[in-house]
Design an enzyme around this catalytic site. Structure first.
Site, PDB file in Angstrom:
ATOM      1  N   GLY A 255       0.831  -1.196   0.000  1.00 26.98           N
ATOM      2  CA  GLY A 255       0.000   0.000   0.000  1.00 26.98           C
ATOM      3  C   GLY A 255       0.865   1.246   0.000  1.00 26.98           C
ATOM      4  N   SER A 256       0.280   2.325   0.457  1.00 26.55           N
ATOM      5  CA  SER A 256       0.956   3.626   0.407  1.00 26.55           C
ATOM      6  C   SER A 256       2.110   3.685   1.419  1.00 26.55           C
ATOM      7  CB  SER A 256      -0.061   4.705   0.749  1.00 26.55           C
ATOM      8  OG  SER A 256      -0.606   4.411   2.019  1.00 26.55           O
ATOM      9  N   GLY A 260       2.873   2.028   5.301  1.00 22.40           N
ATOM     10  CA  GLY A 260       4.129   1.420   5.739  1.00 22.40           C
ATOM     11  C   GLY A 260       4.607   1.970   7.070  1.00 22.40           C
ATOM     12  N   GLU A 277       5.766  -3.439   0.912  1.00 19.01           N
ATOM     13  CA  GLU A 277       5.785  -3.124  -0.529  1.00 19.01           C
ATOM     14  C   GLU A 277       4.965  -1.864  -0.697  1.00 19.01           C
ATOM     15  OE1 GLU A 277       7.552  -4.549  -2.706  1.00 19.01           O
ATOM     16  OE2 GLU A 277       8.027  -6.515  -1.897  1.00 19.01           O
ATOM     17  N   CYS A 311       2.124   0.536  -8.741  1.00 19.89           N
ATOM     18  CA  CYS A 311       3.205   1.029  -7.888  1.00 19.89           C
ATOM     19  C   CYS A 311       4.405   1.381  -8.750  1.00 19.89           C
ATOM     20  CB  CYS A 311       3.581  -0.022  -6.853  1.00 19.89           C
ATOM     21  SG  CYS A 311       3.885  -1.638  -7.562  1.00 19.89           S
TER      22      CYS A 311
HETATM   23  P1  NAD Z   1      -3.653   1.945   0.829  1.00 19.81           P
HETATM   24  O1  NAD Z   1      -2.402   2.231   1.570  1.00 19.81           O
HETATM   25  O2  NAD Z   1      -4.752   2.927   0.871  1.00 19.81           O
HETATM   26  O3  NAD Z   1      -4.277   0.553   1.347  1.00 19.81           O
HETATM   27  C1  NAD Z   1      -3.578  -0.660   1.250  1.00 19.81           C
HETATM   28  C2  NAD Z   1      -4.138  -1.665   2.247  1.00 19.81           C
HETATM   29  O4  NAD Z   1      -3.829  -1.207   3.573  1.00 19.81           O
HETATM   30  C3  NAD Z   1      -5.669  -1.793   2.204  1.00 19.81           C
HETATM   31  O5  NAD Z   1      -6.014  -3.152   2.377  1.00 19.81           O
HETATM   32  C4  NAD Z   1      -6.112  -0.954   3.397  1.00 19.81           C
HETATM   33  O6  NAD Z   1      -7.365  -1.332   3.914  1.00 19.81           O
HETATM   34  C5  NAD Z   1      -4.992  -1.258   4.381  1.00 19.81           C
HETATM   35  N1  NAD Z   1      -4.858  -0.284   5.473  1.00 19.81           N
HETATM   36  C6  NAD Z   1      -5.088   1.049   5.435  1.00 19.81           C
HETATM   37  N2  NAD Z   1      -4.854   1.599   6.661  1.00 19.81           N
HETATM   38  C7  NAD Z   1      -4.443   0.601   7.469  1.00 19.81           C
HETATM   39  C8  NAD Z   1      -4.040   0.522   8.834  1.00 19.81           C
HETATM   40  N3  NAD Z   1      -4.030   1.597   9.629  1.00 19.81           N
HETATM   41  N4  NAD Z   1      -3.659  -0.669   9.325  1.00 19.81           N
HETATM   42  C9  NAD Z   1      -3.640  -1.765   8.544  1.00 19.81           C
HETATM   43  N5  NAD Z   1      -4.060  -1.763   7.246  1.00 19.81           N
HETATM   44  C10 NAD Z   1      -4.441  -0.597   6.720  1.00 19.81           C
HETATM   45  O7  NAD Z   1      -3.222   1.659  -0.693  1.00 19.81           O
HETATM   46  P2  NAD Z   1      -4.142   1.476  -1.978  1.00 19.81           P
HETATM   47  O8  NAD Z   1      -4.736   2.796  -2.359  1.00 19.81           O
HETATM   48  O9  NAD Z   1      -5.045   0.302  -1.831  1.00 19.81           O
HETATM   49  O10 NAD Z   1      -3.050   1.048  -3.078  1.00 19.81           O
HETATM   50  C11 NAD Z   1      -2.218   1.944  -3.735  1.00 19.81           C
HETATM   51  C12 NAD Z   1      -0.871   2.085  -3.044  1.00 19.81           C
HETATM   52  O11 NAD Z   1      -0.239   0.808  -2.929  1.00 19.81           O
HETATM   53  C13 NAD Z   1       0.085   2.944  -3.833  1.00 19.81           C
HETATM   54  O12 NAD Z   1       0.829   3.728  -2.949  1.00 19.81           O
HETATM   55  C14 NAD Z   1       0.974   1.918  -4.536  1.00 19.81           C
HETATM   56  O13 NAD Z   1       2.224   2.419  -4.946  1.00 19.81           O
HETATM   57  C15 NAD Z   1       1.082   0.882  -3.470  1.00 19.81           C
HETATM   58  N6  NAD Z   1       1.457  -0.424  -4.019  1.00 19.81           N
HETATM   59  C16 NAD Z   1       2.746  -0.850  -3.833  1.00 19.81           C
HETATM   60  C17 NAD Z   1       3.154  -2.051  -4.404  1.00 19.81           C
HETATM   61  C18 NAD Z   1       4.574  -2.543  -4.258  1.00 19.81           C
HETATM   62  O14 NAD Z   1       4.813  -3.713  -4.542  1.00 19.81           O
HETATM   63  N7  NAD Z   1       5.520  -1.705  -3.853  1.00 19.81           N
HETATM   64  C19 NAD Z   1       2.244  -2.832  -5.123  1.00 19.81           C
HETATM   65  C20 NAD Z   1       0.946  -2.373  -5.266  1.00 19.81           C
HETATM   66  C21 NAD Z   1       0.563  -1.155  -4.703  1.00 19.81           C
END
Ligand code: NAD
Length: 522
Positions: A255-256, A260, A277, A311
């Site tokens: 995720g974002s 992380g 990631e 990503c």
């Molecule tokens: P996001 O960070 O909004 O959410 C990702 C996941 O985290 C979701 O399942 C969400 O419910 C969960 N989440 C959110 N807050 C949380 C918390 N406090 N505790 C635990 N879990 C929580 O990301 P998104 O909008 O779904 O996806 C896009 C992002 O993901 C972009 O930043 C993209 O670059 C990144 N991404 C990275 C990779 C990689 O391999 N580096 C791959 C795919 C996506």
């Protein structure tokens, strides 16, 4: 807005796609499964999932409460005590069947990914193929979970390293790769002897429910029946519950960068492990000696592919001055040919963004870039008249000192910069907090090697004459700096899902101590 005829054709299509997994449009489905079964009594707050091409509700989803999540972890924990004893190649056999399950349903799943996530069908097929590929890789890996023998300094001693299963792996995944990226984790974690509790994005729940159905079909009646659980729910409730649960030694979080940070803090408190990631801010550099046709194709795929929601999407384009004007003319001409529309149509190259809030991020991002001095060269419009969440891809002339160039705006917007030299281009590439993917286009061997040297790209992925998007699963995937440092998929990424044990075996009758220490005791 859609005509009545198009709307009714779309409805038939939606019914067909959902019907392939026993779901119905606008109906309620269950997003919680543990102990080998779905649980219709799951008591989390229900969520709606929408078709990003129309904005209409696809289905209502029953989600997990924190209590459901705890039960899922309990089941996974109990299943682990048995699964870790199954010989690894037999675990590999289950993953082989899982891969076959995905293979058999590839087209159905791809259509569902395209419908719910909005990525075009070809990319959605690629996404399912990636799951199949990682399962194939993991099957081979299940016979190669080896440690090494190290020369002991003590006579009649053997020093070895071995790898053991770790426990319950919590997989938190993003909307944009709803199958492939969590799939990298499942396949390896399962052959490593771990069990899974998966919390996918609430933006793509139907895809994860379909995947869970395939898991049940494959594992029912086998020793793997209870190894894989699904807990759809919010990040702040279910995500946090997984982060806090001490029975989950490893969290794989995609995720974002903000996610992380949250995961790192929560796990540090309980000494849990993470595979992170996170977001990217990826650049392509085009030098004056590059094959411009090749570079153009890579840049257009990197910026416009998946509507800029990878990503690894190309967010920054760094052009060496002598070819900058010509390259920009070709880029704008190529953008004009991009078919934007229904991701399920074969002729479409760019589907919608995933949600209304993604459209707002696009709009706000563009406004802020212009406020900071960026000049819009192409696109920038929200295509509101189409319904759904369609936007135009945008090109922004920017300067590297604009603070927003250091952020990941998760939308099809590319910043363009001009530079004089390779050294300057590398400095710009490395000037952002994120460090996921990067690509250099050149026909000069010395430039390519400089780029790949320790003084070159600081990213986890550094390509030559290839764009930032589209990694193969054989290599380790992941990024440095704010991207989190995690590695997934191939190479030795499997080690992240196991615990290492160093063993000393004394087969002599003396007890020599290391470093020559003496401690005489009669
Ligand atoms: P996001 O960070 O909004 O959410 C990702 C996941 O985290 C979701 O399942 C969400 O419910 C969960 N989440 C959110 N807050 C949380 C918390 N406090 N505790 C635990 N879990 C929580 O990301 P998104 O909008 O779904 O996806 C896009 C992002 O993901 C972009 O930043 C993209 O670059 C990144 N991404 C990275 C990779 C990689 O391999 N580096 C791959 C795919 C996506």
């Amino acid at each position: 807005m859609m005509s009545t005829k198009i709307a009714s054709d779309r409805k038939i299509r939606v019914d067909e796609i959902l019907g392939a997994f026993g779901m119905k449009a606008s109906a309620t489905v269950t997003g919680v499964a543990y102990g080998g079964a779905f649980h219709d009594d799951a008591s989390g707050a229900p969520v709606e999932t929408r078709d990003p091409s129309t904005g209409e509700v696809l289905a209502h989803v029953r989600t997990a409460s924190t209590n459901d999540c705890r039960r899922a972890v309990t089941e996974a924990h109990e299943a682990f005590s048995r699964w870790r004893l199954v010989p690894a190649p037999h675990r590999g056999e289950i993953v082989r069947r899982l891969g076959d399950g995905f293979r058999a349903r590839k087209e159905d799943l791809a259509r569902l990914v395209s419908l719910e996530n909005g990525k075009i069908l070809s990319e959605a097929r690629g996404e399912v193929q990636e799951v199949i590929d990682i399962c194939d890789l993991a099957v081979g890996q299940s016979r190669q979970l080896f440690g090494r023998e190290i020369a002991s300094e003590r006579r009649d001693h053997r020093l070895v390293e071995q790898w053991h299963p770790l426990g319950v792996v919590g997989i938190i995944s993003a909307f944009n790769f709803p199958l492939a990226v969590p799939g990298w984790g499942w396949a390896l974690a399962l052959v490593c002897g771990d069990t899974i509790v998966w919390k996918p994005s609430s933006l793509t729940p139907l895809i994860s429910i379909a995947a869970q159905q395939i898991v049940h079909e494959v594992t029912a009646g086998t020793e793997a029946e209870r190894i894989f659980s699904l807990v759809i729910g919010g990040g702040s409730s279910i995500g946090e519950a997984l982060l806090a649960d001490e029975r989950v030694p490893l969290i794989q979080a995609t995720g974002s960068c903000a996610l992380g940070e949250r995961v790192s803090v929560a796990l540090a408190k309980r000494s849990g492990r993470a595979i992170l990631e996170l977001g990217g801010n990826n650049a392509v550099i085009v030098l004056a000696d590059a094959d411009l046709k090749l570079a153009l194709r890579a840049v257009v795929f990197g910026t416009v592919g998946t509507a800029g929601q990878r990503c690894t999407s190309t967010r920054r384009l760094i052009l060496q001055r002598p070819i900058a004007k010509r390259f920009m003319e070709h880029l704008v001409a190529a953008y004009k040919t991009i078919g934007i529309g229904d991701p399920l149509d074969d002729t479409t190259l760019m589907g919608p963004l995933v949600s209304q809030s993604a459209v707002e991020e696009y709009r706000d991002g563009l406004a802020e870039m212009q406020r900071q001095g960026g000049r819009l060269v192409y696109g920038g419009n929200v295509l509101a008249d189409r319904g759904g969440y369609f936007v135009e891809p945008a090109i922004m002339r920017s300067t590297v000192d604009m603070p927003i160039c250091k952020e990941e705006v998760f939308a099809p917007i590319v910043h363009v910069f001009e530079v004089d030299s390779l050294a300057e281009a590398i400095a710009v590439n490395n000037s952002v907090p994120q460090g996921l993917s990067s690509g250099l286009f050149t026909t000069n061997l010395a430039a390519a090697e400089r780029w790949l040297s320790s003084a070159g790209s600081d990213c986890g992925i550094a390509n030559v004459n290839a764009g930032t998007s589209g990694a193969e699963i054989g290599g380790a995937f992941g990024g440095e700096k704010a991207t989190g440092g995690g590695r997934q998929a191939g190479s030795d990424a499997w080690k992240g899902y196991m615990r290492r044990q160093t063993c000393t075996i004394n087969y002599g009758s003396e007890l020599p101590l290391a470093q020559g220490v003496t401690f005489p005791v009669d």
